[in-house]
Design an enzyme around this catalytic site. Structure first.
Site, mmCIF file in Angstrom:
data_model
loop_
_atom_site.group_PDB
_atom_site.id
_atom_site.type_symbol
_atom_site.label_atom_id
_atom_site.label_comp_id
_atom_site.label_asym_id
_atom_site.label_seq_id
_atom_site.Cartn_x
_atom_site.Cartn_y
_atom_site.Cartn_z
ATOM 1 N N MET A 17 0.538 -1.048 0.232
ATOM 2 C CA MET A 17 0.267 -0.025 0.233
ATOM 3 C C MET A 17 1.410 1.437 -0.279
ATOM 4 O O MET A 17 0.316 1.628 -0.907
ATOM 5 C CB MET A 17 -0.874 0.134 1.002
ATOM 6 C CG MET A 17 -2.057 -1.091 0.844
ATOM 7 S SD MET A 17 -2.907 -1.511 -0.818
ATOM 8 C CE MET A 17 -3.944 -2.369 -0.418
ATOM 9 N N LYS A 224 -14.890 -2.580 4.112
ATOM 10 C CA LYS A 224 -13.695 -2.890 3.348
ATOM 11 C C LYS A 224 -13.376 -3.882 5.031
ATOM 12 O O LYS A 224 -12.732 -5.063 4.323
ATOM 13 C CB LYS A 224 -13.024 -1.877 3.598
ATOM 14 C CG LYS A 224 -11.711 -2.024 3.609
ATOM 15 C CD LYS A 224 -11.262 -2.861 2.112
ATOM 16 C CE LYS A 224 -9.514 -3.688 1.866
ATOM 17 N NZ LYS A 224 -8.868 -2.568 1.877
ATOM 18 N N ASN A 232 -8.988 -12.276 3.841
ATOM 19 C CA ASN A 232 -7.303 -12.390 3.999
ATOM 20 C C ASN A 232 -7.275 -13.469 4.495
ATOM 21 O O ASN A 232 -6.807 -14.387 4.206
ATOM 22 C CB ASN A 232 -7.403 -10.811 4.672
ATOM 23 C CG ASN A 232 -6.591 -10.012 4.015
ATOM 24 O OD1 ASN A 232 -5.435 -9.838 3.836
ATOM 25 N ND2 ASN A 232 -7.667 -9.051 4.089
#
Length: 379
Positions: A17, A224, A232
């Site tokens: 990120m 999210k 995940n």
């Protein structure tokens, strides 16, 4: 003629990120982007391996081009300039936040803009209770909820696999400030240097920046969070690329999401009651959390975003288990378990997420064992 002002933005955590953000800041703004490393050794390793360049492959663009840009300046605690930090982006793993910030705390003050761009929930409590305990000297705190799909392949290249934007908002230091008026957004858009940089038209368009109130961002963050709570750990446990499980993921996603929502509705009650309390009030944005955060809708959305839009992505937790790194499970599924305990809810209300967390931890332990003892399946 006076040279135009150039913003400096420090980035703590140059992983997937941090890299995708840094590259696009270099592509579309004139900001001085300064990566911060945790030690002189890591800085030297970066310079030796990358030659002071940061790169990313955009898989969603035709031809999957690689964009590579030089960084003018890199720093670590030993070489840091000792000057106050104006703008700081934190993209470390959630569990690394406290340790990563520690060397730079003397240079963070009430004028610093600090934005967290991380998976999971629970870091705000950590910052408030353990790091910035002096309420008079806390930085301006922001959160970024990023939906772009990015992973690092075995060759060390970061791949931007799916484009989905990022929401940003000012974080409240106290629960009493959770619900914000539109005027808070308008004031930051006009006067805050970090917000002005991130909302520069060209960068904002290319990166998909959406600047909002905290409650709107929290809505997006919980959205999210539910994506992460499914994608995940399940991809890590199964050791699969996102799109591979599309046809069979529905039942387990349903169990995870249904349980999460039951607990989140208690923990974030003001958000789930927002529509009935503020609907029709022009000082506040319109928002109906309960129309979106339902089990059926979120199973559909997680599958669409995780398995369709980011079908070629390998989740960050799967990547961590493959590279034998610690995982963020305590800030994702583990956070729901902790919330249930803090709220004195029935322990059975979080048994799915507890089990998912244990399986993800077990997957990491198994991979680490195989790296030392070999893979018994090949005997």
């Amino acid at each position: 003629m006076t040279a135009p002002h150039r913003s400096t933005i420090h980035i703590l955590g140059l992983g997937a990120m941090g890299t995708v953000l840094a590259v696009d800041l270099l592509r579309f703004t004139n900001a001085l982007v300064v990566p911060l490393f945790r030690s002189q050794e890591r800085l030297a390793q970066f310079q030796k391996t990358n030659g002071n360049n940061i790169s990313i492959r955009k898989l969603y663009l035709e031809g999957s081009p690689i964009f590579s840009y030089p960084v003018e300046k890199c720093e670590c605690p030993e070489t840091f300039s000792k000057k106050p930090i104006d703008n700081l982006v934190v993209t470390t793993k959630t569990y690394q936040t406290k340790e990563a910030l520690a060397p730079y705390l003397p240079y963070i003050n009430k004028n610093t803009n600090l934005i967290l761009i991380q998976n999971g929930l629970g870091v705000l409590e950590l910052l408030r209770e353990e790091i910035f305990t002096d309420s008079k000297n806390r930085p301006h705190l922001f959160q970024g909820v990023i939906s772009h799909g990015v992973y690092q392949d075995k060759a060390g290249v970061f791949n931007h696999a799916g484009w989905a934007g990022m929401k940003i908002a000012k974080l409240p230091w106290t629960e009493e400030e959770m619900i914000q008026k539109k005027s808070v957004v308008e004031d930051d858009a006009a006067n805050n240097s970090l917000v002005k940089l991130l909302t520069e038209p060209k960068f904002a368009k290319e990166f998909g920046i959406e600047h909002s109130t905290y409650q709107e961002m929290l809505f997006g963050q919980l959205f999210k969070f539910l994506v992460n709570a499914c994608m995940n750990p399940v991809t890590a446990i199964l050791d699969c690329v996102n799109g591979e499980m599309k046809a069979s993921c529905g039942p387990v996603f349903t169990s995870i999401i249904d349980e999460c929502l039951q607990i989140l509705r208690v923990a974030y009650r003001p958000l789930f009651q927002y529509h009935e309390k503020y609907s029709g009030n022009e000082e506040y944005p319109e928002m109906d959390v309960n129309a979106v955060l339902t089990t059926d809708n979120m199973v559909s959305e997680v599958t669409r975003i995780g398995c369709d839009i980011n079908s070629r992505n390998s989740s960050s937790m799967r990547q961590d288990t493959l590279f034998l790194r610690d995982i963020e499970i305590e800030y994702i599924n583990g956070y729901v378990v902790k919330l249930a305990d803090n709220l004195n809810l029935d322990p059975n209300c979080c048994k799915v997420n507890k089990t998912i967390g244990e399986l993800a931890t077990m997957r990491l332990a198994l991979n680490r064992s195989r790296s030392i003892n070999g893979d018994w399946r090949k005997d």
